[in-house]
Design a protein around this motif. Structure first.
Motif, PDB file in Angstrom:
ATOM      1  N   LEU A 134       0.698  -1.134   0.189  1.00  0.00           N
ATOM      2  CA  LEU A 134      -0.118  -0.002  -0.082  1.00  0.00           C
ATOM      3  C   LEU A 134       0.917   1.231   0.125  1.00  0.00           C
ATOM      4  CD1 LEU A 134      -2.589   1.644   0.250  1.00  0.00           C
ATOM      5  CD2 LEU A 134      -2.721   0.972   2.591  1.00  0.00           C
ATOM      6  N   GLY A 135       1.850   1.313   0.828  1.00  0.00           N
ATOM      7  CA  GLY A 135       2.798   2.645   1.028  1.00  0.00           C
ATOM      8  C   GLY A 135       3.407   2.738  -0.478  1.00  0.00           C
ATOM      9  N   ASP A 136       3.900   1.675  -0.877  1.00  0.00           N
ATOM     10  CA  ASP A 136       4.445   1.783  -2.429  1.00  0.00           C
ATOM     11  C   ASP A 136       3.634   2.144  -3.304  1.00  0.00           C
ATOM     12  OD1 ASP A 136       6.577   1.254  -4.307  1.00  0.00           O
ATOM     13  OD2 ASP A 136       5.495  -0.631  -4.855  1.00  0.00           O
ATOM     14  N   CYS A 137       2.357   1.816  -3.558  1.00  0.00           N
ATOM     15  CA  CYS A 137       1.416   2.308  -4.380  1.00  0.00           C
ATOM     16  C   CYS A 137       1.182   3.707  -4.308  1.00  0.00           C
ATOM     17  CB  CYS A 137       0.082   1.525  -4.062  1.00  0.00           C
ATOM     18  SG  CYS A 137       0.126  -0.230  -4.815  1.00  0.00           S
ATOM     19  N   LEU A 138       0.888   4.164  -3.026  1.00  0.00           N
ATOM     20  CA  LEU A 138       0.810   5.609  -2.754  1.00  0.00           C
ATOM     21  C   LEU A 138       1.769   6.438  -3.214  1.00  0.00           C
ATOM     22  CD1 LEU A 138      -1.145   5.094   0.649  1.00  0.00           C
ATOM     23  CD2 LEU A 138      -2.269   5.533  -1.609  1.00  0.00           C
ATOM     24  N   LEU A 139       2.993   6.042  -3.017  1.00  0.00           N
ATOM     25  CA  LEU A 139       4.111   6.845  -3.257  1.00  0.00           C
ATOM     26  C   LEU A 139       4.452   6.870  -4.935  1.00  0.00           C
ATOM     27  CD1 LEU A 139       6.753   5.943  -0.588  1.00  0.00           C
ATOM     28  CD2 LEU A 139       5.488   8.010  -0.675  1.00  0.00           C
ATOM     29  N   SER A 140       4.094   5.612  -5.442  1.00  0.00           N
ATOM     30  CA  SER A 140       4.140   5.419  -6.718  1.00  0.00           C
ATOM     31  C   SER A 140       2.997   6.543  -7.573  1.00  0.00           C
ATOM     32  CB  SER A 140       3.855   4.014  -7.383  1.00  0.00           C
ATOM     33  OG  SER A 140       4.995   3.264  -6.896  1.00  0.00           O
ATOM     34  N   TYR A 141       2.083   6.502  -7.165  1.00  0.00           N
ATOM     35  CA  TYR A 141       0.766   7.367  -7.773  1.00  0.00           C
ATOM     36  C   TYR A 141       1.429   8.853  -7.346  1.00  0.00           C
ATOM     37  CZ  TYR A 141      -2.384   3.440  -7.705  1.00  0.00           C
ATOM     38  OH  TYR A 141      -2.827   2.170  -7.962  1.00  0.00           O
ATOM     39  N   ALA A 142       1.737   9.233  -6.299  1.00  0.00           N
ATOM     40  CA  ALA A 142       2.379  10.553  -6.287  1.00  0.00           C
ATOM     41  C   ALA A 142       3.598  10.929  -7.226  1.00  0.00           C
ATOM     42  CB  ALA A 142       2.886  10.757  -4.553  1.00  0.00           C
ATOM     43  N   ALA A 143       4.388  10.065  -7.293  1.00  0.00           N
ATOM     44  CA  ALA A 143       5.296  10.207  -8.522  1.00  0.00           C
ATOM     45  C   ALA A 143       4.832  10.643  -9.582  1.00  0.00           C
ATOM     46  CB  ALA A 143       6.341   8.972  -8.244  1.00  0.00           C
TER      47      ALA A 143
END
Length: 194
Positions: A45-54
């Motif tokens: 989940l944390g990785d997904c959210l950071l990826s979407y921000a990027a």
């Protein structure tokens, strides 16, 4: 209705409220999403959210920004939750500062800030509920947030159920009487009319 950074804030708060009381439990022994345990689900989940921000900050047209984010080997359940909450907050900041005309790659279409906000809310709430169930608790998101996310991300879903239940059905987490399951579900990344 559009999904906003405030909706991300509300979803992130609901996740934290559900999971903070159980960070002392063994998340590696609790079920999460699919084959992942609760700990690895929250890391995902944390990785997904950071990826979407990027994606929203860089706006690539044909690919993801080439990175993965993960927890350190000594991370605790509290650290995992902090990672997911941080990802939610960073995505909310990216949504707040992005131009409404921004578009970036996602496999479900070129998404706008509301699309990435919607994806983030779905990820937070649905993976959060997967983890919460494994730990014997529940996520309790605001109905209005769920309704906006359903309208933006799943416009084909028009079921007679309260919005949180409808969102769980749309993502194949619950069954509704007389309706088929939603295995293989996909959200709409592109804005309506594009």
């Amino acid at each position: 209705m559009s999904v906003t950074a405030s909706d991300l804030d509300a979803a992130t708060a609901a996740l934290a409220a559900a999971l903070e009381p159980v960070v002392n439990r063994d998340w590696t022994a609790a079920t999460g999403t699919g084959d992942l345990n609760a700990f690895r689900t929250v890391e995902h989940l944390g990785d997904c959210l950071l990826s979407y921000a990027a994606q929203l900050v860089s706006c690539p047209r044909d690919r993801y920004v080439a990175f993965e984010a993960g927890l350190t080997p000594d991370a605790t359940a509290a650290d995992a939750l902090e990672f997911a909450v941080t990802g939610g907050r960073l995505l909310a900041a990216a949504v707040r500062t992005a131009s409404p005309d921004a578009r970036a790659y996602h496999p479900t279409g070129m998404a706008d800030p509301a699309g990435f906000a919607g994806m983030g809310v779905v990820e937070i709430l649905v993976h959060g509920e997967d983890v919460a169930r494994g730990l014997g608790v529940a996520v309790e998101p605001p109905a209005d947030v769920c309704a906006r996310v359903l309208e933006r991300m799943f416009p084909e879903v028009t079921v007679a159920a309260e919005p949180w239940t409808a969102l769980l059905w749309a993502t194949d987490r619950v069954e509704l009487p007389g309706l088929p399951n939603r295995a293989g579900w996909r959200w709409r990344g592109t804005p309506a009319g594009e």
